[in-house]
Design a protein around this motif. Structure first.
Motif, PDB file in Angstrom:
ATOM      1  N   UNK A  42     -43.753  15.640  41.238  1.00  0.00           N
ATOM      2  CA  UNK A  42     -43.371  17.053  41.124  1.00  0.00           C
ATOM      3  C   UNK A  42     -44.554  17.974  41.395  1.00  0.00           C
ATOM      4  N   UNK A  43     -45.772  17.528  41.072  1.00  0.00           N
ATOM      5  CA  UNK A  43     -46.939  18.385  41.253  1.00  0.00           C
ATOM      6  C   UNK A  43     -47.229  18.658  42.727  1.00  0.00           C
ATOM      7  N   UNK A  44     -46.652  17.847  43.625  1.00  0.00           N
ATOM      8  CA  UNK A  44     -46.854  18.035  45.059  1.00  0.00           C
ATOM      9  C   UNK A  44     -45.586  18.489  45.785  1.00  0.00           C
ATOM     10  N   UNK A  45     -44.444  18.076  45.302  1.00  0.00           N
ATOM     11  CA  UNK A  45     -43.208  18.135  46.087  1.00  0.00           C
ATOM     12  C   UNK A  45     -42.663  19.540  46.288  1.00  0.00           C
ATOM     13  N   UNK A  46     -42.150  19.780  47.499  1.00  0.00           N
ATOM     14  CA  UNK A  46     -41.349  20.980  47.759  1.00  0.00           C
ATOM     15  C   UNK A  46     -39.959  20.596  48.259  1.00  0.00           C
ATOM     16  N   UNK A  47     -39.679  19.288  48.291  1.00  0.00           N
ATOM     17  CA  UNK A  47     -38.378  18.786  48.717  1.00  0.00           C
ATOM     18  C   UNK A  47     -37.765  17.926  47.615  1.00  0.00           C
ATOM     19  N   UNK A  48     -36.486  18.111  47.376  1.00  0.00           N
ATOM     20  CA  UNK A  48     -35.740  17.253  46.451  1.00  0.00           C
ATOM     21  C   UNK A  48     -34.486  16.772  47.184  1.00  0.00           C
ATOM     22  N   UNK A  49     -34.448  15.487  47.467  1.00  0.00           N
ATOM     23  CA  UNK A  49     -33.377  14.922  48.290  1.00  0.00           C
ATOM     24  C   UNK A  49     -32.517  13.992  47.437  1.00  0.00           C
ATOM     25  N   UNK A  50     -31.217  14.251  47.328  1.00  0.00           N
ATOM     26  CA  UNK A  50     -30.361  13.350  46.556  1.00  0.00           C
ATOM     27  C   UNK A  50     -30.193  12.010  47.266  1.00  0.00           C
TER      28      UNK A  50
END
Length: 376
Positions: free
Chosen positions: A318-326
């Motif tokens: 989460x500290x890096x991510x800008x994408x959340x893919x189901x």
């Protein structure tokens, strides 16, 4: 492509199965765990009962669904080869192929005819699309998996990626840990290019992972017979390739591996399959975070579009991510018993999903699991 010109084929012979990926040529998409070497080594090292459900257009395959047959209690189930190690799944498909639901149903009918002992095809942790192409399995009844895949939109500028969140903190911590590693005897980032390196890195990773899983009270999925050998053979083979689909990297400090990263590649994405961290005097210097920092920075020069952390939601991602893919699960029942198991898996998946979406409940479950089953 004409619907009527497509025909299913079930392939059990290992050599014929391996040849099908070559017949696809270069113009196909697939997740790394649905490629020829993964299938071949899993079949030879772990589970000989593997098959490929294929759809052909004239004399060429346009769709390959690799499967291994496993027993779950009273049921025989076809799953992606690799079980829990196969993540962000996407079957092999030609770029220009348009596989419809009718063709998929036909291939499962052919599978039932060839293997009437299989009760259920259970395809877990699938991507809904890959590089802009929809996963044809999503045309069949599917459900959202309890786990998402987190990732980073890559840019040429690493500073732009850092600027999305906690840039100053990340840079400061990286500088501090760089000094610690230098004071401890010096460090380097090593990419495995030989069989000896892949074997040494994996041995260290298996050791680290076993300790961490035991403490958390989680079953070690690397223990089943042949699983470790599968990874050794797979990564050793890929290390010799000019463009490997699977790759190992390690942070070496004072001549010892302190963090080991396993990666894989699709067309425009790189996936993090696993990471292991040594529990020693340098663990407080966050060797895993350090290796991620270096690898993400390096990936900005690769021309890839996405850096995926793979399935699973953790704070460091989460500290890096800008994408959340189901991710998605698809069950295809082939027998009456299979329909019963499919209903159970659906209910269980809904329960797990609801637990993981409640942060307090999920934290309590993890703590209880560690206390009950973990090693103190």
């Amino acid at each position: 492509m004409s619907i009527t010109s497509q025909r299913p084929k079930i392939i059990a012979d290992p050599l014929e199965a391996e040849a099908k990926w070559r017949e696809l040529g270069e113009d196909f998409l697939a997740s790394p765990a649905q490629t020829a070497n993964w299938f071949s080594y899993w079949q030879s090292c772990v589970n000989a009962d593997c098959i490929v459900a294929a759809i052909h257009e004239e004399d060429r395959p346009v769709f390959l669904l690799p499967l291994e047959i496993v027993r779950k209690g009273l049921f025989k189930v076809a799953v992606f080869p690799g079980g829990p190690h196969a993540n962000c799944n996407f079957p092999a498909i030609s770029f220009n192929a348009q596989v419809k639901a009718a063709e998929l149903r036909a291939v499962f009918d052919a599978l039932h005819e060839a293997r009437p002992d299989i009760d259920l095809v259970s395809l877990a942790r699938q991507l809904g699309d890959l590089d802009g192409k929809a996963n044809p399995m999503m045309q069949l009844p599917s459900r959202e998996n309890a786990n998402v895949s987190l990732g980073i939109t890559l840019e040429d500028s690493f500073d732009n990626i850092l600027g999305r969140s906690n840039s100053k903190r990340k840079k400061k911590k990286h500088r501090q840990n760089t000094r610690r590693f230098e004071e401890a005897g010096g460090y380097r980032i090593v990419t495995a290019t030989t069989q000896a390196q892949t074997s040494a890195m994996l041995e260290k990773y298996f050791e680290c992972k076993a300790m961490r899983l035991a403490k958390a009270g989680i079953k070690n999925t690397y223990e089943p017979a042949g699983t470790m050998e599968f990874f050794k053979q797979l990564f050793a083979r890929e290390a010799q390739s000019a463009a490997p689909r699977f790759q190992l990297k390690a942070l070496e400090v004072a001549g010892q591996y302190r963090a080991i990263l396993g990666k894989s590649y699709a067309k425009t994405q790189t996936f993090i399959d696993f990471i292991g961290i040594t529990e020693d005097e340098l663990v407080s210097a966050s060797p895993g975070e350090f290796l991620f920092f270096e690898d993400i920075q390096d990936s900005c020069k690769s021309g890839l579009a996405v850096y995926s952390f793979g399935i699973g939601d953790e704070p460091y991602k989460r500290s890096w991510a800008d994408l959340e893919v189901p991710s998605y699960d698809t069950d295809v029942a082939l027998t009456a018993k299979g329909r019963l198991l499919s209903a159970y898996l659906g209910a269980r998946g809904s329960l797990v999903r609801s637990i993981k979406k409640n942060e307090k409940v999920w934290a309590t479950v993890k703590k209880a699991r560690s206390r009950l089953f973990g090693k103190r």
